[in-house]
Design an enzyme around this catalytic site. Sequence first.
Site, PDB file in Angstrom:
ATOM      1  N   ARG A 168      -5.133  10.567  -1.440  1.00  0.00           N
ATOM      2  CA  ARG A 168      -4.295   9.924  -2.469  1.00  0.00           C
ATOM      3  C   ARG A 168      -2.872  10.489  -2.498  1.00  0.00           C
ATOM      4  O   ARG A 168      -2.232  10.545  -3.552  1.00  0.00           O
ATOM      5  CB  ARG A 168      -4.914  10.079  -3.865  1.00  0.00           C
ATOM      6  CG  ARG A 168      -6.250   9.396  -4.049  1.00  0.00           C
ATOM      7  CD  ARG A 168      -6.137   7.880  -3.921  1.00  0.00           C
ATOM      8  NE  ARG A 168      -7.419   7.255  -4.221  1.00  0.00           N
ATOM      9  CZ  ARG A 168      -8.381   7.030  -3.319  1.00  0.00           C
ATOM     10  NH1 ARG A 168      -8.183   7.356  -2.041  1.00  0.00           N
ATOM     11  NH2 ARG A 168      -9.512   6.459  -3.656  1.00  0.00           N
ATOM     12  N   SER A 245      -9.220   3.530 -10.333  1.00  0.00           N
ATOM     13  CA  SER A 245      -9.597   4.868 -10.797  1.00  0.00           C
ATOM     14  C   SER A 245      -8.437   5.485 -11.569  1.00  0.00           C
ATOM     15  O   SER A 245      -7.312   5.501 -11.060  1.00  0.00           O
ATOM     16  CB  SER A 245      -9.913   5.774  -9.613  1.00  0.00           C
ATOM     17  OG  SER A 245     -10.943   5.192  -8.864  1.00  0.00           O
ATOM     18  N   GLU A 351      -4.318   9.394 -11.590  1.00  0.00           N
ATOM     19  CA  GLU A 351      -3.923   8.791 -10.313  1.00  0.00           C
ATOM     20  C   GLU A 351      -2.720   7.849 -10.444  1.00  0.00           C
ATOM     21  O   GLU A 351      -1.852   7.840  -9.564  1.00  0.00           O
ATOM     22  CB  GLU A 351      -5.127   8.030  -9.747  1.00  0.00           C
ATOM     23  CG  GLU A 351      -4.919   7.568  -8.333  1.00  0.00           C
ATOM     24  CD  GLU A 351      -6.143   6.893  -7.757  1.00  0.00           C
ATOM     25  OE1 GLU A 351      -7.185   7.564  -7.601  1.00  0.00           O
ATOM     26  OE2 GLU A 351      -6.057   5.701  -7.446  1.00  0.00           O
TER      27      GLU A 351
HETATM   28  C1  LIG Z   1      -9.198  -2.969  -9.861  1.00  0.00           C
HETATM   29  C2  LIG Z   1      -8.452  -1.936  -9.045  1.00  0.00           C
HETATM   30  C3  LIG Z   1      -9.067  -1.287  -7.986  1.00  0.00           C
HETATM   31  C4  LIG Z   1      -8.375  -0.336  -7.241  1.00  0.00           C
HETATM   32  N1  LIG Z   1      -9.021   0.285  -6.209  1.00  0.00           N
HETATM   33  C5  LIG Z   1      -8.385   1.204  -5.466  1.00  0.00           C
HETATM   34  C6  LIG Z   1      -9.059   1.866  -4.393  1.00  0.00           C
HETATM   35  O1  LIG Z   1     -10.217   1.592  -4.091  1.00  0.00           O
HETATM   36  N2  LIG Z   1      -8.379   2.811  -3.695  1.00  0.00           N
HETATM   37  C7  LIG Z   1      -7.074   3.124  -3.973  1.00  0.00           C
HETATM   38  O2  LIG Z   1      -6.525   3.993  -3.297  1.00  0.00           O
HETATM   39  N3  LIG Z   1      -6.412   2.507  -4.976  1.00  0.00           N
HETATM   40  C8  LIG Z   1      -7.028   1.557  -5.730  1.00  0.00           C
HETATM   41  N4  LIG Z   1      -6.376   0.943  -6.766  1.00  0.00           N
HETATM   42  C9  LIG Z   1      -4.980   1.309  -7.064  1.00  0.00           C
HETATM   43  C10 LIG Z   1      -3.917   0.353  -6.447  1.00  0.00           C
HETATM   44  O3  LIG Z   1      -4.480  -0.863  -6.112  1.00  0.00           O
HETATM   45  C11 LIG Z   1      -3.270   0.959  -5.214  1.00  0.00           C
HETATM   46  O4  LIG Z   1      -2.717   2.203  -5.484  1.00  0.00           O
HETATM   47  C12 LIG Z   1      -2.167   0.021  -4.624  1.00  0.00           C
HETATM   48  O5  LIG Z   1      -1.807   0.494  -3.362  1.00  0.00           O
HETATM   49  C13 LIG Z   1      -0.912  -0.041  -5.476  1.00  0.00           C
HETATM   50  O6  LIG Z   1      -0.029  -0.950  -4.872  1.00  0.00           O
HETATM   51  P1  LIG Z   1       0.966  -1.830  -5.724  1.00  0.00           P
HETATM   52  O7  LIG Z   1       1.713  -2.706  -4.784  1.00  0.00           O
HETATM   53  O8  LIG Z   1       0.245  -2.522  -6.823  1.00  0.00           O
HETATM   54  O9  LIG Z   1       1.910  -0.699  -6.295  1.00  0.00           O
HETATM   55  P2  LIG Z   1       2.516  -0.547  -7.771  1.00  0.00           P
HETATM   56  O10 LIG Z   1       1.411  -0.337  -8.731  1.00  0.00           O
HETATM   57  O11 LIG Z   1       3.463  -1.656  -8.050  1.00  0.00           O
HETATM   58  O12 LIG Z   1       3.336   0.800  -7.619  1.00  0.00           O
HETATM   59  C14 LIG Z   1       2.679   2.018  -7.421  1.00  0.00           C
HETATM   60  C15 LIG Z   1       3.705   3.042  -6.890  1.00  0.00           C
HETATM   61  O13 LIG Z   1       4.152   2.616  -5.598  1.00  0.00           O
HETATM   62  C16 LIG Z   1       5.576   2.478  -5.598  1.00  0.00           C
HETATM   63  N5  LIG Z   1       5.889   1.334  -4.718  1.00  0.00           N
HETATM   64  C17 LIG Z   1       5.288   0.119  -4.666  1.00  0.00           C
HETATM   65  N6  LIG Z   1       5.826  -0.620  -3.687  1.00  0.00           N
HETATM   66  C18 LIG Z   1       6.791   0.133  -3.104  1.00  0.00           C
HETATM   67  C19 LIG Z   1       7.716  -0.088  -2.032  1.00  0.00           C
HETATM   68  N7  LIG Z   1       7.789  -1.242  -1.345  1.00  0.00           N
HETATM   69  N8  LIG Z   1       8.560   0.935  -1.724  1.00  0.00           N
HETATM   70  C20 LIG Z   1       8.531   2.123  -2.407  1.00  0.00           C
HETATM   71  N9  LIG Z   1       7.696   2.366  -3.419  1.00  0.00           N
HETATM   72  C21 LIG Z   1       6.830   1.382  -3.761  1.00  0.00           C
HETATM   73  C22 LIG Z   1       5.950   2.217  -7.053  1.00  0.00           C
HETATM   74  O14 LIG Z   1       7.306   2.576  -7.290  1.00  0.00           O
HETATM   75  C23 LIG Z   1       4.968   3.115  -7.755  1.00  0.00           C
HETATM   76  O15 LIG Z   1       5.446   4.450  -7.722  1.00  0.00           O
HETATM   77  C24 LIG Z   1      -7.035  -0.027  -7.548  1.00  0.00           C
HETATM   78  C25 LIG Z   1      -6.398  -0.679  -8.625  1.00  0.00           C
HETATM   79  C26 LIG Z   1      -7.103  -1.625  -9.363  1.00  0.00           C
HETATM   80  C27 LIG Z   1      -6.417  -2.320 -10.508  1.00  0.00           C
END
Ligand SMILES: Cc1cc2nc3c(=O)[nH]c(=O)nc-3n(C[C@H](O)[C@H](O)[C@H](O)COP(=O)(O)OP(=O)(O)OC[C@H]3O[C@@H](n4cnc5c(N)ncnc54)[C@H](O)[C@@H]3O)c2cc1C
Length: 357
Positions: A168, A245, A351
Amino acid sequence: MAEPGSSLAIEENVALAPFTSIGVGGPARFLTRARSEEHILQSLLFAEKRGCPVFVLGGGSNILISDSGFPGLVVKVELGGIRAAADGRVSAAAGEDLDTLIRLCIDKNLAGLECLSGIPGTVGGAPIQNVGAYGDEAGEVISLVRVFDRRSNRILELGASDCRFGYRSSIFNTEERERYIILEVEFALRPGGTPHLRYEELRRRFAARSSIPSVGEVREAVLQIRRSKAMVLSENDPDSRSVGSFFKNPVLDSDQADRVEQAARRRGLLRTSERIPRFVIGPGKQKLPAAWLIERAGFSKGYCCGRAAISGKHALALINRGGASAEEILTLMQRIQERVRETFEIDLRPEPVFVGF
Ligand SMILES: Cc1cc2nc3c(=O)[nH]c(=O)nc-3n(C[C@H](O)[C@H](O)[C@H](O)COP(=O)(O)OP(=O)(O)OC[C@H]3O[C@@H](n4cnc5c(N)ncnc54)[C@H](O)[C@@H]3O)c2cc1C
């Protein structure tokens, strides 16, 4: 409002909760949707001119936004485009939906991403915390990350080793937090390759089979397991209104893990022969399941704290039961952290990324 001399459209005072999977948080002072790399540069100039902070938003699935919102410019990355080469390399723009990319790779019989099926969010969000599930991590197949470096104002290509992927974690959420905007990610996948079955629950699903399951079959099995835990976003499942999580699994060396076990024994939470489940993740490093610690500390699935709650299907997910404030989510978070600390003498680290606090 349109920025003079640029094609950038800026909205003002935009509610951010609908941009997040947990549906919590106040407004952004400004918000723009960056559909080209040029837009990203223009949005940074816009923020610089006004001296306001920038938050880069992907799919909003791993963030908790404060009730007062974000006092600067939110740049929602909507860059699109996917290219696949014959040797298994696939490049995707940061704004592409991660699970759509995974489905596409499976259709092409490319192995490497199937265990990450169902993780919400964008391609650009995946390297940030090195998303992982069922024994696999994105960092194992990421070969290149194209970024805009806000320090040097240049576009750079970072190799996998530059990203320093860990459990992570990566440089993007540790030492170089907020320095880079991810524009594109290249994955090196295995054409016709064998899917990994590292996770016990996944292995059991195929135990009776003599043949190796296909990447598509592994994807379906992963999605089934995830749905049973509300770990796939679904309008019909209120338990999925979360950030996934909420806590990381603590990573400890064996002495530290033994001490946690001793604390549990002193409090009568473990029978003499019983052990806390441990997963070895590297030389001398073990991961303890945070969900197990939370439940043994006395919280049951479905535990409510105002309009926030622990998911009814997974002790590690905190959910918005409807209209929850960020304060309510934080109160529940702290209650869990305190009780786990008192019980096991260990800190649970959150997280998600906290925005605007
Ligand atoms: C139902 C559910 C299940 C999930 N299961 C998992 C799992 O199994 N494993 C896991 O690891 N995670 C899981 N997650 C967490 C999440 O899906 C991941 O961390 C995902 O990668 C976040 O991506 P996002 O585009 O939504 O980022 P955001 O939530 O929009 O942003 C998260 C962080 O990334 C940064 N960011 C986003 N895009 C960029 C970019 N292009 N450049 C620079 N920084 C950026 C943001 O500034 C922020 O700091 C889950 C979430 C949910 C709601």
